[in-house]
Scaffold this motif. Structure first.
Motif, PDB file in Angstrom:
ATOM      1  N   PRO A  80       0.209   2.487   5.890  1.00 30.46           N
ATOM      2  CA  PRO A  80       0.625   2.060   4.548  1.00 30.46           C
ATOM      3  C   PRO A  80       2.092   1.641   4.535  1.00 30.46           C
ATOM      4  N   ASP A  81       2.451   0.792   3.587  1.00 31.96           N
ATOM      5  CA  ASP A  81       3.825   0.289   3.509  1.00 31.96           C
ATOM      6  C   ASP A  81       4.807   1.375   3.065  1.00 31.96           C
ATOM      7  N   VAL A  82       4.371   2.241   2.137  1.00 34.23           N
ATOM      8  CA  VAL A  82       5.252   3.272   1.586  1.00 34.23           C
ATOM      9  C   VAL A  82       4.565   4.625   1.685  1.00 34.23           C
ATOM     10  N   ILE A  83       5.305   5.620   2.176  1.00 41.37           N
ATOM     11  CA  ILE A  83       4.796   6.995   2.255  1.00 41.37           C
ATOM     12  C   ILE A  83       5.668   7.878   1.380  1.00 41.37           C
ATOM     13  N   VAL A  84       5.039   8.674   0.525  1.00 42.05           N
ATOM     14  CA  VAL A  84       5.733   9.640  -0.324  1.00 42.05           C
ATOM     15  C   VAL A  84       5.343  11.034   0.148  1.00 42.05           C
ATOM     16  N   LYS A 102       0.841  -1.197   0.000  1.00 45.80           N
ATOM     17  CA  LYS A 102       0.000   0.000   0.000  1.00 45.80           C
ATOM     18  C   LYS A 102       0.876   1.248   0.000  1.00 45.80           C
ATOM     19  N   ILE A 103       0.538   2.188  -0.874  1.00 48.80           N
ATOM     20  CA  ILE A 103       1.343   3.399  -1.039  1.00 48.80           C
ATOM     21  C   ILE A 103       0.424   4.615  -0.929  1.00 48.80           C
ATOM     22  N   VAL A 104       0.873   5.648  -0.208  1.00 48.29           N
ATOM     23  CA  VAL A 104       0.107   6.889  -0.106  1.00 48.29           C
ATOM     24  C   VAL A 104       1.039   8.075  -0.343  1.00 48.29           C
ATOM     25  N   ASP A 105       0.470   9.125  -0.883  1.00 46.66           N
ATOM     26  CA  ASP A 105       1.181  10.390  -1.108  1.00 46.66           C
ATOM     27  C   ASP A 105       0.537  11.445  -0.220  1.00 46.66           C
ATOM     28  N   ILE A 106       1.290  11.985   0.731  1.00 43.01           N
ATOM     29  CA  ILE A 106       0.744  12.989   1.661  1.00 43.01           C
ATOM     30  C   ILE A 106       1.377  14.361   1.443  1.00 43.01           C
TER      31      ILE A 106
END
Length: 554
Positions: free
Chosen positions: A143-147, A122-126
């Protein structure tokens, strides 16, 4: 972090393919769907190192595939962790970038790499500048990856909506812009909240002093990947042109090149100020040449929309202002510029054929980053620079640097052969159109744009509902008097085009069908038309008398 001796990987080794790197089949399918037939040089060197647990400093030119170089191993390592403990959901990777646009680009690439394993990774862009509470639901599920940008991460940490205690991987893209964009304090604050053991990667187009400082803060015993390649595409792929002209003639030259079709394909025009962005757009509009604007004073949503329209082909020309504060971070600006923005960096312009330096950049790095928007991957590209007398020293500096970088003994700049003396008709038109774009008009246009953004703001929607008078005040601004343009300016008469350019210009000649004339009785035709028209109110008694007399004679 994994301990490893510091090395420079410059040696040529036999190339390996994606399927030889031990990647998950789901990643390989996603790579195939992206059309990446084989890894780029930087991907070939860095992916195995990152998979082995080493800290990596990646130095490679823009468009060389750096996002995939760190994105692929991050996804692979997360999938490996999930195989051991599938129920243990935690934030495993943090990807930092200096601009919201670059965060969006990284996020999209990561989504494409996980298209076959989206349930597991799971990836999210904050990075979006919305209320912290609006992004809280995105982080609740860990989530696994945060951008994100460093500033945004710090805001979430302080708000208690984000914890990095279980982080395994840290990636910083465009590392050479982090400090110059004002993120030094934020980056140091993020590092304070990281666990003692984690793996990190830095990616940068240049190895500046800021990158070295960031390397000391983030990396430990890192492998430095400094590939033997130029910061720009080779000369056989990217052609550099120069055209000497005075500043007063630049509008006429640009108009002539565009209108005659001597510049074809998607183009980015770089200028050195935001005001000139608007003036150049108004100037081209008078000749029915459509374009869109990109600068740091536009809201993030408008900027992303402009880039999307350009990439989708709605516009073939984008006018961008380069940011001088990136070259001189200490310089103050009277205007409120978004520090998380840089046109020549961090934005994924697709299939750009031409870069036009309307104003020649004042630094070597700026030229490299502008030129890096074209000739990406295996595509061809050109850079055309308008050079005035005052800008000639800047060009000489760029030329000397790139000659050494590209291994050329001759000047990298080819002289663009174009005789403006034969274009007096174009110069005359351009002079009047340029004068019509006054400072007062530009100020009114920008004010109207700001008001429109205010009206479109979701944050102010509730305020306007409670204060309708304020909304009414905003809507009753006076109309902007755009310079009147006739269709004659959009058309280029054949006599204006020099004979030498008629064969190479992109003007399309419209062949009009020849009229066929027939001998007709115009008097009868005129009256018969009025008789058949039910709305005609003319008395036809005179026509009836004429027809009666003719019948008697026959």
């Amino acid at each position: 972090m994994t301990t490893n001796s510091k090395t420079d990987q410059n040696e040529e080794t036999s190339s390996i393919q994606f399927h030889e790197m031990g990647l998950d089949d789901r990643i390989l399918k996603a790579i195939a769907k992206l059309g990446w037939s084989e890894p780029s040089l930087i991907q070939e060197k860095s992916i195995p190192l990152f998979l082995d647990g080493k800290d990596v400093l990646i130095k490679a030119r823009t468009g060389s595939g750096k996002t995939g170089a760190f994105g692929i191993p991050v996804v692979q390592k997360i999938l490996s962790i999930k195989e051991i403990s599938p129920e243990d959901q935690k934030i495993r990777a943090l990807m930092l970038a200096p601009t919201k646009e670059l965060c969006t680009q990284i996020f999209k690439t990561m989504l494409q790499l996980t298209t076959k394993c989206s349930r597991d990774v799971k990836i999210v862009d904050i990075s979006a500048q919305v209320d912290i509470s609006a992004q809280k639901p995105l982080l609740v599920d860990l989530p696994d990856v945060i951008v994100a940008t460093p500033g945004r991460v710090v805001q979430h940490i302080k708000a208690g909506t984000l914890s990095l205690k279980n982080l395994k991987m840290l990636v910083i893209d465009e590392a050479d812009l982090m400090f110059s964009c004002g993120y030094e304090v934020d980056v140091k604050e993020v590092i304070k909240h990281l666990p003692k053991i984690y793996q990190a990667a830095l990616a940068s187009a240049t190895l500046s002093e800021d990158v070295i400082s960031l390397k000391k803060l983030v990396l430990h015993n890192a492998v430095t990947l400094k590939l033997q390649e130029s910061e720009l595409a080779p000369l056989k792929q990217l052609t550099h042109y120069k055209y000497y002209t005075e500043p007063i003639d630049k509008p006429a030259v640009l108009y002539t090149l565009l209108k005659l079709g001597l510049i074809r394909g998607k183009s980015i025009i770089f200028v050195n100020s935001v005001d000139k962005c608007y003036r150049l757009k108004l100037f081209l509009e008078q000749f029915k040449i459509s374009s869109c604007i990109l600068n740091s004073e536009l809201p993030a949503g408008s900027r992303c929309h402009a880039v999307a329209q350009f990439n989708q082909g709605t516009y073939d020309i984008i006018i961008a202002s380069d940011e001088s504060f990136l070259d001189d971070p200490s310089s103050d600006s009277k205007r409120n510029k978004d520090k998380e923005f840089g046109v020549s960096r961090g934005i994924d312009f697709q299939f750009v054929s031409n870069i036009i330096n309307y104003d020649f950049p004042s630094s070597i790095n700026s030229y490299i980053h502008r030129a890096g928007r074209t000739a990406r991957g295996s595509n061809q590209g050109t850079v055309l620079s308008f050079v005035s007398v005052l800008e000639a020293p800047y060009m000489s500096g760029v030329d000397e640097y790139l000659k050494e970088s590209l291994g050329s003994s001759d000047s990298i700049f080819k002289l663009y052969t174009f005789k403006m003396d034969e274009m007096e008709g174009f110069r005359y038109r351009a002079k009047d159109a340029w004068k019509a774009c006054t400072k007062a008009l530009i100020r009114e246009i920008r004010l109207k744009e700001i008001k429109q953004e205010v009206l479109n703001s979701q944050k102010l929607k509730g305020y306007f509902e409670e204060n309708p008078k304020d909304l009414k005040t905003l809507r009753h601004d006076r109309k902007v008097k755009i310079p009147k343009t006739g269709n004659h300016l959009a058309n280029v008469p054949d006599y204006l085009v020099p004979t030498s350019l008629k064969s190479v210009s992109g003007l399309v000649k419209i062949k009009r069908p020849k009229r066929k004339f027939k001998a007709v009785n115009t008097t009868n035709q005129k009256y018969e038309a009025k008789r058949k028209n039910p709305l005609a109110s003319m008395d036809l008694s005179e026509f009836d008398e004429v027809m009666t007399k003719r019948k008697r004679k026959t």
